[in-house]
Design an enzyme around this catalytic site. Structure first.
Site, PDB file in Angstrom:
ATOM      1  N   SER A 139       1.028  -0.899   0.146  1.00 57.20           N
ATOM      2  CA  SER A 139      -0.312   0.199  -0.228  1.00 57.20           C
ATOM      3  C   SER A 139       0.390   0.989  -0.208  1.00 57.20           C
ATOM      4  O   SER A 139       1.860   1.754  -1.017  1.00 57.20           O
ATOM      5  CB  SER A 139      -0.647   0.012   1.147  1.00 57.20           C
ATOM      6  OG  SER A 139      -1.802   0.799   1.175  1.00 57.20           O
ATOM      7  N   THR A 140       0.852   2.453   0.693  1.00 54.03           N
ATOM      8  CA  THR A 140       1.570   3.479   1.059  1.00 54.03           C
ATOM      9  C   THR A 140       3.049   3.189   0.526  1.00 54.03           C
ATOM     10  O   THR A 140       3.824   1.824   1.369  1.00 54.03           O
ATOM     11  CB  THR A 140       1.705   4.158   2.506  1.00 54.03           C
ATOM     12  OG1 THR A 140       0.255   4.304   2.735  1.00 54.03           O
ATOM     13  CG2 THR A 140       1.968   5.549   2.186  1.00 54.03           C
ATOM     14  N   ASP A 187      -4.199  -4.879   6.352  1.00 52.23           N
ATOM     15  CA  ASP A 187      -4.313  -6.012   4.568  1.00 52.23           C
ATOM     16  C   ASP A 187      -3.179  -6.829   4.575  1.00 52.23           C
ATOM     17  O   ASP A 187      -2.561  -6.517   4.260  1.00 52.23           O
ATOM     18  CB  ASP A 187      -5.100  -4.820   3.688  1.00 52.23           C
ATOM     19  CG  ASP A 187      -5.551  -5.939   2.531  1.00 52.23           C
ATOM     20  OD1 ASP A 187      -6.468  -6.869   2.716  1.00 52.23           O
ATOM     21  OD2 ASP A 187      -5.137  -5.133   1.664  1.00 52.23           O
ATOM     22  N   HIS A 220      -2.800  -0.926  -3.083  1.00 52.22           N
ATOM     23  CA  HIS A 220      -3.803  -0.340  -3.021  1.00 52.22           C
ATOM     24  C   HIS A 220      -3.982   1.056  -3.874  1.00 52.22           C
ATOM     25  O   HIS A 220      -3.005   2.191  -3.320  1.00 52.22           O
ATOM     26  CB  HIS A 220      -4.166   0.530  -1.738  1.00 52.22           C
ATOM     27  CG  HIS A 220      -4.394  -1.323  -0.107  1.00 52.22           C
ATOM     28  ND1 HIS A 220      -3.937  -1.252   0.925  1.00 52.22           N
ATOM     29  CD2 HIS A 220      -4.735  -1.978  -0.741  1.00 52.22           C
ATOM     30  CE1 HIS A 220      -4.237  -2.443   1.170  1.00 52.22           C
ATOM     31  NE2 HIS A 220      -5.131  -2.707   0.004  1.00 52.22           N
ATOM     32  N   MET A 232      -0.052   0.752   5.399  1.00 52.78           N
ATOM     33  CA  MET A 232      -0.914   1.395   6.542  1.00 52.78           C
ATOM     34  C   MET A 232      -1.867  -0.022   6.855  1.00 52.78           C
ATOM     35  O   MET A 232      -2.515  -0.852   5.734  1.00 52.78           O
ATOM     36  CB  MET A 232      -1.683   2.635   6.550  1.00 52.78           C
ATOM     37  CG  MET A 232      -0.925   3.897   6.441  1.00 52.78           C
ATOM     38  SD  MET A 232      -2.041   5.221   6.217  1.00 52.78           S
ATOM     39  CE  MET A 232      -1.135   6.197   5.309  1.00 52.78           C
TER      40      MET A 232
END
Length: 361
Positions: free
Chosen positions: A180-181, A303, A207, A300
């Site tokens: 993600s991030t 998940d 993401h 973050m």
């Protein structure tokens, strides 16, 4: 927590200020209408986080970002349009050092900006503690560890792994990655280091909203020896190809005979995400006669932890987590490590080598 807002639209500056100021300790300490003003205010006010529009007069967001990362490194969140040029600029901004981005709902002046209010708040709050890394130069891949010769000449030593059944070691491997991030930057450290003759397909959940993953896939494809593409529903999965989940859709894998096929679905959001790492991992847990190499990198939240638990319970999975040292945000890897689901914790520049180690084990 001090935030500087940079946007050439007075309306947008006012809306973003209203969203952020006073929320969980956020203080908007200034606004700027172009990149030149932003640089002056960053030096003068020293904000903890900067939100940066991409398209502005005098000095645009990309130029300002480069100057900030060079002279005053700090977390910068880009606000981007979903046009093709906007998506391409966003990917370049993430290479240049931006921590994350938020997609404007409807162009440079979005009257419906309230749709991304909660996302913007969360990302601003999380970015204060994000690690700042110097910009990558995608034209210079010589600093990326090259493992091609090593894995064409030698076989690796098998590690002892109680959860891995030695009886399925002859099964074909599948690689699955969730991030993600900070993920686009991490993927640029991993995928270009893999050999062209990779004996496995790769399935990736990054993401991202609709409109950005095609540009990400194109950028990674140009940098890598394997093929990297945005996944298309119904296509047969091929070895040596990485399939990135399209923004706004889940990526799952199904089995037909001895072959694997890609499914792209707009089923309900999971853990606040679509695509979701859990959904991908869970689909792979239903595949028979394959062994999985599952990777969880910077991001973050948590998940991927639940889906990895299901994969590990099946007993045909090796798992890798990106180390805290190199994660922009150590959320997703930390969650999987805390759940005792990880076999190996690695610096981002060693993940490709560990993937190859498990493929050949």
């Amino acid at each position: 927590m001090k935030v500087l807002i940079v946007d050439d639209s007075a309306f947008m500056r006012k809306m973003i200020s209203d969203f952020l100021h006073g929320f969980q300790g956020i203080e908007v300490i200034g606004t700027a209408k172009n990149g030149r003003e932003a640089l002056n205010l960053v030096e003068k006010l020293s904000p903890d986080v900067v939100t940066m529009d991409v398209e502005m007069p005098v000095m645009d967001g990309m130029a300002a970002l480069k100057e900030i990362m060079d002279k005053f490194p700090r977390p910068v969140i880009m606000l981007s349009s979903t046009t093709q040029s906007g998506a391409e600029s966003t990917i370049r901004a993430l290479e240049t050092g931006a921590v994350d981005f938020v997609a404007k709902p409807s162009g440079s002046i979005s009257l419906d900006l309230h749709k991304i209010r909660d996302e913007l708040r969360e990302k601003v709050l999380q970015s204060k503690n994000a690690k700042i890394f110097m910009p990558l130069d995608p034209k210079k891949n010589q600093d990326i560890p090259q493992i091609f010769e090593k894995y064409s000449k030698i076989s690796t030593v098998r590690e002892k792994n109680p959860s891995f059944d030695s009886g399925i070691r002859h099964y074909d491997p599948v690689v699955c990655i969730g991030t993600s991030t900070g993920g686009p930057r991490a993927l640029q450290r991993v995928l270009p280091a893999l050999p062209s003759e990779l004996n496995a397909p790769i399935f990736i959940v990054q993401h991202m909203p609709i409109g950005f993953t095609a540009s990400l896939a194109d950028r990674l494809n140009k940098m890598s020896r394997i093929q990297v593409k945005e996944a298309a529903d119904g296509e047969k999965a091929e070895k040596g190809t990485a399939y990135i989940a399209p923004g706004g859709s889940h990526l799952t894998v199904i089995q037909k005979g001895t072959s694997l096929y890609v499914r792209v679905e707009e089923t309900p959001i999971r853990n606040g995400h679509r695509p979701s790492v859990d959904v991908l991992f869970e689909s792979l847990s239903k595949i028979e006669h394959y062994r999985n190499i599952a990777v969880i990198m910077t991001g973050m939240g948590s998940d991927g932890t639940k889906g990895l638990s299901i994969l590990k319970d099946k007993g045909n999975t090796h798992s890798i987590a990106e180390s805290e040292q190199t994660s922009v945000v150590f959320g997703m890897p930390k969650s999987a490590i805390g759940a005792e689901l990880i076999d190996s914790i690695d610096h981002v520049d060693h993940i490709a080598e560990k993937i190859m180690h498990y493929i050949q084990s």
